[in-house]
Design a protein around this motif. Structure first.
Motif, PDB file in Angstrom:
ATOM      1  N   ARG A  13      29.013  60.685  23.073  1.00 46.50           N
ATOM      2  CA  ARG A  13      28.464  59.358  23.900  1.00 46.50           C
ATOM      3  C   ARG A  13      29.325  58.158  24.115  1.00 46.50           C
ATOM      4  O   ARG A  13      29.543  57.765  25.110  1.00 46.50           O
ATOM      5  CB  ARG A  13      26.879  58.956  23.251  1.00 46.50           C
ATOM      6  N   GLU A  14      30.017  57.790  23.023  1.00 49.27           N
ATOM      7  CA  GLU A  14      30.992  56.673  22.948  1.00 49.27           C
ATOM      8  C   GLU A  14      32.256  57.120  23.701  1.00 49.27           C
ATOM      9  O   GLU A  14      32.396  56.302  24.638  1.00 49.27           O
ATOM     10  CB  GLU A  14      31.536  56.436  21.336  1.00 49.27           C
ATOM     11  N   TRP A  15      32.695  58.341  23.687  1.00 50.88           N
ATOM     12  CA  TRP A  15      33.851  58.702  24.590  1.00 50.88           C
ATOM     13  C   TRP A  15      33.340  58.729  26.199  1.00 50.88           C
ATOM     14  O   TRP A  15      33.991  58.283  26.852  1.00 50.88           O
ATOM     15  CB  TRP A  15      33.930  60.242  24.117  1.00 50.88           C
ATOM     16  N   GLU A  16      31.894  59.124  26.447  1.00 52.06           N
ATOM     17  CA  GLU A  16      31.744  58.974  28.007  1.00 52.06           C
ATOM     18  C   GLU A  16      31.572  57.583  28.336  1.00 52.06           C
ATOM     19  O   GLU A  16      32.074  57.140  29.441  1.00 52.06           O
ATOM     20  CB  GLU A  16      30.271  59.668  27.992  1.00 52.06           C
ATOM     21  N   ASP A  17      31.206  56.514  27.451  1.00 54.21           N
ATOM     22  CA  ASP A  17      31.009  55.246  27.819  1.00 54.21           C
ATOM     23  C   ASP A  17      32.475  54.768  28.151  1.00 54.21           C
ATOM     24  O   ASP A  17      32.742  54.025  28.735  1.00 54.21           O
ATOM     25  CB  ASP A  17      30.500  54.390  26.615  1.00 54.21           C
ATOM     26  N   LEU A  18      33.354  54.961  27.109  1.00 52.42           N
ATOM     27  CA  LEU A  18      34.980  54.494  27.205  1.00 52.42           C
ATOM     28  C   LEU A  18      35.600  55.273  28.646  1.00 52.42           C
ATOM     29  O   LEU A  18      36.304  54.438  29.151  1.00 52.42           O
ATOM     30  CB  LEU A  18      35.462  55.177  26.045  1.00 52.42           C
ATOM     31  N   GLU A  19      35.009  56.283  28.952  1.00 51.66           N
ATOM     32  CA  GLU A  19      35.570  56.902  30.124  1.00 51.66           C
ATOM     33  C   GLU A  19      35.054  56.185  31.346  1.00 51.66           C
ATOM     34  O   GLU A  19      36.163  55.839  32.289  1.00 51.66           O
ATOM     35  CB  GLU A  19      35.300  58.460  30.352  1.00 51.66           C
ATOM     36  N   LYS A  20      33.884  55.557  31.423  1.00 50.90           N
ATOM     37  CA  LYS A  20      33.340  54.969  32.329  1.00 50.90           C
ATOM     38  C   LYS A  20      34.055  53.477  32.605  1.00 50.90           C
ATOM     39  O   LYS A  20      34.494  53.043  33.546  1.00 50.90           O
ATOM     40  CB  LYS A  20      31.724  54.663  32.231  1.00 50.90           C
ATOM     41  N   ASN A  21      34.282  52.761  31.171  1.00 49.75           N
ATOM     42  CA  ASN A  21      34.795  51.656  31.178  1.00 49.75           C
ATOM     43  C   ASN A  21      36.355  51.803  31.502  1.00 49.75           C
ATOM     44  O   ASN A  21      36.793  50.798  32.346  1.00 49.75           O
ATOM     45  CB  ASN A  21      34.698  51.277  29.895  1.00 49.75           C
ATOM     46  N   HIS A  22      37.003  52.704  31.370  1.00 50.75           N
ATOM     47  CA  HIS A  22      38.415  52.925  31.845  1.00 50.75           C
ATOM     48  C   HIS A  22      38.292  53.091  33.357  1.00 50.75           C
ATOM     49  O   HIS A  22      39.397  52.522  33.911  1.00 50.75           O
ATOM     50  CB  HIS A  22      39.012  54.332  31.144  1.00 50.75           C
ATOM     51  N   GLN A  23      37.472  53.841  33.730  1.00 50.03           N
ATOM     52  CA  GLN A  23      37.463  54.062  35.382  1.00 50.03           C
ATOM     53  C   GLN A  23      37.195  52.554  35.944  1.00 50.03           C
ATOM     54  O   GLN A  23      38.129  52.222  36.948  1.00 50.03           O
ATOM     55  CB  GLN A  23      36.432  55.000  35.717  1.00 50.03           C
ATOM     56  N   GLN A  24      36.304  51.698  35.271  1.00 49.71           N
ATOM     57  CA  GLN A  24      36.301  50.294  35.929  1.00 49.71           C
ATOM     58  C   GLN A  24      37.526  49.518  35.818  1.00 49.71           C
ATOM     59  O   GLN A  24      37.930  48.764  36.552  1.00 49.71           O
ATOM     60  CB  GLN A  24      35.192  49.754  35.239  1.00 49.71           C
ATOM     61  N   ILE A  25      38.231  49.726  34.613  1.00 53.69           N
ATOM     62  CA  ILE A  25      39.476  48.980  34.702  1.00 53.69           C
ATOM     63  C   ILE A  25      40.481  49.208  35.554  1.00 53.69           C
ATOM     64  O   ILE A  25      41.202  48.611  35.962  1.00 53.69           O
ATOM     65  CB  ILE A  25      40.017  49.226  32.922  1.00 53.69           C
ATOM     66  N   GLN A  26      40.613  50.587  35.686  1.00 54.48           N
ATOM     67  CA  GLN A  26      41.456  51.041  36.733  1.00 54.48           C
ATOM     68  C   GLN A  26      41.223  50.570  38.182  1.00 54.48           C
ATOM     69  O   GLN A  26      42.080  50.148  38.968  1.00 54.48           O
ATOM     70  CB  GLN A  26      41.462  52.830  36.825  1.00 54.48           C
ATOM     71  N   ASP A  27      39.832  50.638  38.608  1.00 56.70           N
ATOM     72  CA  ASP A  27      39.452  49.924  39.890  1.00 56.70           C
ATOM     73  C   ASP A  27      39.773  48.641  39.889  1.00 56.70           C
ATOM     74  O   ASP A  27      40.116  47.983  40.935  1.00 56.70           O
ATOM     75  CB  ASP A  27      37.892  50.190  39.838  1.00 56.70           C
ATOM     76  N   THR A  28      39.682  47.809  38.758  1.00 54.89           N
ATOM     77  CA  THR A  28      39.879  46.459  38.820  1.00 54.89           C
ATOM     78  C   THR A  28      41.189  46.151  38.954  1.00 54.89           C
ATOM     79  O   THR A  28      41.640  45.349  39.750  1.00 54.89           O
ATOM     80  CB  THR A  28      39.513  45.766  37.496  1.00 54.89           C
ATOM     81  N   HIS A  29      42.148  46.891  38.143  1.00 57.15           N
ATOM     82  CA  HIS A  29      43.551  46.772  38.371  1.00 57.15           C
ATOM     83  C   HIS A  29      44.100  47.071  39.697  1.00 57.15           C
ATOM     84  O   HIS A  29      45.159  46.344  40.166  1.00 57.15           O
ATOM     85  CB  HIS A  29      44.267  47.455  37.096  1.00 57.15           C
ATOM     86  N   ARG A  30      43.557  48.185  40.147  1.00 56.66           N
ATOM     87  CA  ARG A  30      44.034  48.492  41.567  1.00 56.66           C
ATOM     88  C   ARG A  30      43.664  47.353  42.734  1.00 56.66           C
ATOM     89  O   ARG A  30      44.257  47.114  43.358  1.00 56.66           O
ATOM     90  CB  ARG A  30      43.287  49.790  41.870  1.00 56.66           C
ATOM     91  N   LEU A  31      42.413  46.906  42.310  1.00 50.23           N
ATOM     92  CA  LEU A  31      42.041  45.557  43.299  1.00 50.23           C
ATOM     93  C   LEU A  31      42.901  44.519  42.991  1.00 50.23           C
ATOM     94  O   LEU A  31      43.264  43.792  44.054  1.00 50.23           O
ATOM     95  CB  LEU A  31      40.686  45.170  42.894  1.00 50.23           C
ATOM     96  N   TYR A  32      43.384  44.290  41.907  1.00 45.33           N
ATOM     97  CA  TYR A  32      44.176  43.049  41.309  1.00 45.33           C
ATOM     98  C   TYR A  32      45.803  43.275  42.330  1.00 45.33           C
ATOM     99  O   TYR A  32      46.131  42.287  42.743  1.00 45.33           O
ATOM    100  CB  TYR A  32      44.301  43.090  40.016  1.00 45.33           C
ATOM    101  N   LYS A  33      46.193  44.615  42.145  1.00 47.47           N
ATOM    102  CA  LYS A  33      47.483  44.772  42.791  1.00 47.47           C
ATOM    103  C   LYS A  33      47.391  44.507  44.286  1.00 47.47           C
ATOM    104  O   LYS A  33      48.354  43.926  44.761  1.00 47.47           O
ATOM    105  CB  LYS A  33      48.177  46.215  42.390  1.00 47.47           C
ATOM    106  N   GLN A  34      46.121  44.927  44.802  1.00 47.04           N
ATOM    107  CA  GLN A  34      45.876  44.792  46.397  1.00 47.04           C
ATOM    108  C   GLN A  34      46.020  43.229  46.792  1.00 47.04           C
ATOM    109  O   GLN A  34      46.696  42.921  47.656  1.00 47.04           O
ATOM    110  CB  GLN A  34      44.717  45.369  46.691  1.00 47.04           C
ATOM    111  N   LYS A  35      45.298  42.592  45.798  1.00 51.20           N
ATOM    112  CA  LYS A  35      45.096  41.302  46.043  1.00 51.20           C
ATOM    113  C   LYS A  35      46.601  40.510  46.057  1.00 51.20           C
ATOM    114  O   LYS A  35      47.013  39.402  46.676  1.00 51.20           O
ATOM    115  CB  LYS A  35      44.149  40.311  45.159  1.00 51.20           C
ATOM    116  N   LEU A  36      47.277  40.810  44.998  1.00 53.63           N
ATOM    117  CA  LEU A  36      48.525  40.314  44.648  1.00 53.63           C
ATOM    118  C   LEU A  36      49.592  40.622  45.777  1.00 53.63           C
ATOM    119  O   LEU A  36      50.375  39.750  46.279  1.00 53.63           O
ATOM    120  CB  LEU A  36      49.280  40.849  43.427  1.00 53.63           C
ATOM    121  N   GLU A  37      49.564  41.947  46.640  1.00 58.99           N
ATOM    122  CA  GLU A  37      50.295  42.154  47.584  1.00 58.99           C
ATOM    123  C   GLU A  37      49.875  41.150  48.763  1.00 58.99           C
ATOM    124  O   GLU A  37      50.722  40.602  49.555  1.00 58.99           O
ATOM    125  CB  GLU A  37      50.204  43.512  48.115  1.00 58.99           C
ATOM    126  N   GLU A  38      48.425  40.774  48.842  1.00 54.72           N
ATOM    127  CA  GLU A  38      47.993  40.092  50.029  1.00 54.72           C
ATOM    128  C   GLU A  38      48.560  38.634  49.618  1.00 54.72           C
ATOM    129  O   GLU A  38      48.828  37.963  50.786  1.00 54.72           O
ATOM    130  CB  GLU A  38      46.455  39.965  49.903  1.00 54.72           C
TER     131      GLU A  38
END
Length: 348
Positions: A13-38
């Motif tokens: 269960r802890e690993w599943e939570d970490l996976e979800k959190n990791h996906q959120q971090i990737q999405d946030t970082h992707r948005l950050y790079k997009q805003k940085l380019e803008e």
């Protein structure tokens, strides 16, 4: 640890939570790079627009001048003259507005920063970062002032070793080099430092470097105590006095909206210090004439038959440059303020 799983099911269960959190971090970082380019595109667009506007304003100034000189009628009407005057006033305001905008836009480094740092962008993009860097610069000056005062006192009154003197002069070289780099970064971020108060740090760096290379000998010992006593007064006492009173004065003036938030304390006298800090002038002028005295002493030493060191004349020239620059700049500020005060009753 916030959570320590004890069984396999809990670990899964802890690993599943970490996976979800990791996906959120990737999405946030992707948005950050997009805003940085803008943001990068907006910066380039804004810089280009300002450059085009400046070019057009220059062309307009030339056109207005030609209109006034080549007008077919004997002279322009009062309405036309008022319109031209309004345009010129607006141009001045626009130039100030562009300078404020450019303080938050990346710009090419000057020659000195390019030589030291390369083409690294040193522009801080928000007011909090700019003010934090300026505040850190002021604290750096204060801490090093105290350290240099203690060091010079130790060399002057406690220990007379050439190695310790060399360490003191090396600290001076590092201190002034660091100041020149930090001041160049602050200027790129909107600080308004008068030209001489920046240049005299380059002269001080050169002077300290020459003192560092001056070999042990009779002439060095002849000038040593005078040099260390001067450092105690100028670098220790006067510099601390200036920092203490200038920082308080700047704080009050910024609160009243009369000074820019990026203005700095300086090792001299500027026009904004006229109200409340004129008592510093005798201390400053005494330090300036001490620099002249150091220069004259070194030039007399250079005329001695036993003088073989090139450092003597180079230090003498450096002290003379410091005296002339400091004295004339301070005198110019005092004279300008005196003339402005003389003109005020006439204008009333």
């Amino acid at each position: 640890m916030l959570f320590s799983p004890t069984g396999l099911s809990e670990c899964l269960r802890e690993w599943e939570d970490l996976e979800k959190n990791h996906q959120q971090i990737q999405d946030t970082h992707r948005l950050y790079k997009q805003k940085l380019e803008e943001v990068t595109k907006l910066q380039d667009s804004c810089s280009s627009a300002i450059a085009r506007q400046r070019k057009r304003l220059k062309e307009l100034i030339v056109s207005l001048k030609e209109c006034k000189e080549n007008h077919s009628t004997p002279k322009l009407s009062p309405e036309d003259m008022d319109a031209i005057a309004d345009i010129k006033d607006s141009m001045k305001d626009r130039a100030n507005a562009f300078s404020e905008m450019e303080a938050f836009l990346p710009k090419k480094n000057g020659l000195y920063l390019t030589l030291v740092l390369g083409n690294v962008n040193v522009t801080l993009l928000n007011k909090q970062s700019k003010f934090a860097y300026k505040d850190e610069y002021e604290k750096f000056k204060l801490i090093l002032t105290v350290i240099l005062f203690v060091f010079s006192f130790t060399c002057r009154f406690l220990f007379s070793y050439r190695a310790l003197d060399a360490l003191f002069n090396f600290l001076l070289v590092w201190y002034y080099c660091t100041l020149t780099i930090r001041e160049s970064i602050l200027i790129s971020n909107g600080s308004r430092i008068k030209g001489w108060w920046v240049f005299h740090h380059y002269v001080s760096t050169f002077l300290s470097g020459v003192m560092l290379t001056w070999p042990e000998g009779a002439l060095y010992q002849m000038f040593r105590n005078q040099f260390l006593t001067y450092c105690l007064y100028q670098i220790g006492f006067v510099q601390f006095l200036q920092y203490y009173y200038q920082s308080g004065c700047l704080y009050r003036l910024r609160a009243l909206g009369e000074r820019h938030t990026m203005d700095l304390t300086v090792e001299g006298f500027q026009s904004w210090m006229w109200r409340g800090l004129t008592f510093l002038l005798p201390f400053l002028f005494f330090g300036h004439f001490w620099q002249l005295y150091n220069s004259i002493t070194l030039f007399k030493m250079f005329q001695l038959p036993e003088c073989k060191e090139w450092q003597v004349v180079m230090c003498g020239c450096s002290y003379m440059v410091l005296f002339m620059g400091n004295f004339l700049t301070t005198l110019g500020v005092v004279y300008q303020k005196y003339m402005n005060n003389q003109d005020k009753p006439k204008s009333l």
